[in-house]
Every structure is written in C-alpha cells, then in structure tokens.
Design an enzyme around this catalytic site. Structure first.
Site, short mmCIF file in Angstrom:
data_model
loop_
_atom_site.label_atom_id
_atom_site.label_comp_id
_atom_site.label_asym_id
_atom_site.label_seq_id
_atom_site.Cartn_x
_atom_site.Cartn_y
_atom_site.Cartn_z
N ASP A 196 0.85 -1.35 -0.06
CA ASP A 196 0.00 0.03 -0.07
C ASP A 196 0.88 1.24 0.01
O ASP A 196 2.12 1.28 0.29
CB ASP A 196 -1.22 -0.19 1.21
CG ASP A 196 -0.53 -0.02 2.54
OD1 ASP A 196 0.27 1.23 2.96
OD2 ASP A 196 -0.51 -0.77 3.46
N LYS A 197 0.18 2.31 -0.31
CA LYS A 197 0.84 3.80 -0.53
C LYS A 197 1.67 3.86 0.70
O LYS A 197 2.66 4.76 0.56
CB LYS A 197 -0.14 4.69 -0.96
CG LYS A 197 0.40 6.24 -1.17
CD LYS A 197 -0.77 6.97 -1.49
CE LYS A 197 -0.44 8.45 -1.34
NZ LYS A 197 -1.35 9.45 -1.31
#
Length: 183
Positions: A44-45
């Site tokens: 994830d970011k």
C-alpha cells in the site's frame, strides 16, 4: 525477469495514476523504466520496502496468489508497548472484520537501521513506540496494520523486508536490482 524494488513511502504499487483520480500521484513509472514488468503483489501507498516485479505471468502468479502462501516479512513500528499477551494474540491470529487471520510469526526487535522517512513518523514524547518483526502468509488489504490495531498497537511505519526467499537487502528507497527467479 524478476526485479526487486524498494518502494518508497507514498508511492502507488502501479505504473499509472489514472485509476486513482489523482494524475499527480507518485507511481512506479517514476522509478522503473523497464517495459513489460508488473508488480507481483501489492504494497500500500503508506508502506515501504520490497516490491517484486516480473514479466513472467506464471512467476507473478506463484509469488502473489494466496494459495501459494509465500511468507512476507515486515518490520513494523507500533505505537505503544507490546505485552506478551499482545504478541501471543498476533502469533495465534486475530479476528478482523473480514475474518480471522492465519497465525503469524511475531517477535519484538530493536529499532532497525533504516533510511529516514519523508515525511517523518510522528513522534509523541508521552507515548512509547516499539518495533516488531511480523511474518504473514496472507495478503489481505492492509492486513498487518489491521492486525496490530486489533491488539491496540497502531502501526506508525511498515517496511516489507522479504517475500519468500527474496530480501530487500541494502536497496535504498527508489532503487531496484535484478534477481534470479526462484519461487
């Protein structure tokens, strides 16, 4: 071809930001100009560390599909002071909204020597933090973050250091290297 990439914080695990509605979002295209490679799994970011990319569909499937249960290892900075009960709960598997997790390998570690994060992790003088090494065989959305939150230890920083036999090693954020494909 298999590429090991140290994904920086804030970078999407995809080559185009078109589907996000934010054309200015940082993507893999900013760092990797290799035609025909795609991520084998996601990160994830808000997470950093090892992301594998390949041009081999069969290898991509073997790395990322849940039925192959590749162990993924993370260094996780959590807010709070983990107790033996917290660690035991993570090891046994915790119940999340989408069901119970498989048992994890968990141990408390000394703070690892990592690169500075930009932006820095928030620091609160009155709240302790600790580092854990967590290994899981699943890949649910934001799973490690949800697991630590379930035992009252919110994640402050999450760095993936290994997927199966592939390790981050000394790659700096934004760097990549080729690897022999094993699986």
């Amino acid at each position: 071809m298999l590429v090991l990439f140290n994904k920086p914080y804030g970078v999407l695990s995809q080559f185009s930001a078109a589907s996000t509605g934010r054309e200015d979002a940082a993507t893999l295209a900013r760092f990797i100009a290799l035609p025909g490679v795609y991520p084998a799994g996601r990160l994830d970011k808000d997470s950093e560390g090892l992301l594998l990319l390949t041009d081999d569909g069969a290898l991509q499937q073997r790395i990322s599909h849940p039925r192959h249960k590749q162990w993924k290892r993370y260094w996780v900075q959590v807010e709070g002071a983990p107790t033996a009960d917290d660690l035991a709960a993570l090891r046994d598997g915790v119940v999340l909204k989408d069901g119970p997790t498989l048992p994890a390998r968990v141990r408390q570690i000394t703070p690892p020597a990592l690169w500075p994060r930009d932006p820095p992790v928030r620091y609160r003088k009155s709240v302790p933090d600790a580092w854990l090494e967590i290994a899981i065989r699943e890949g649910r959305n934001r799973q490690v973050r949800r697991m630590t939150a379930a035992v009252g230890l919110p994640t402050l920083r999450l760095v993936r250091i290994a997927v199966g036999d592939w390790q981050l090693g000394d790659l700096r954020p934004g760097e990549y290297r080729w690897s022999g494909a094993r699986g």
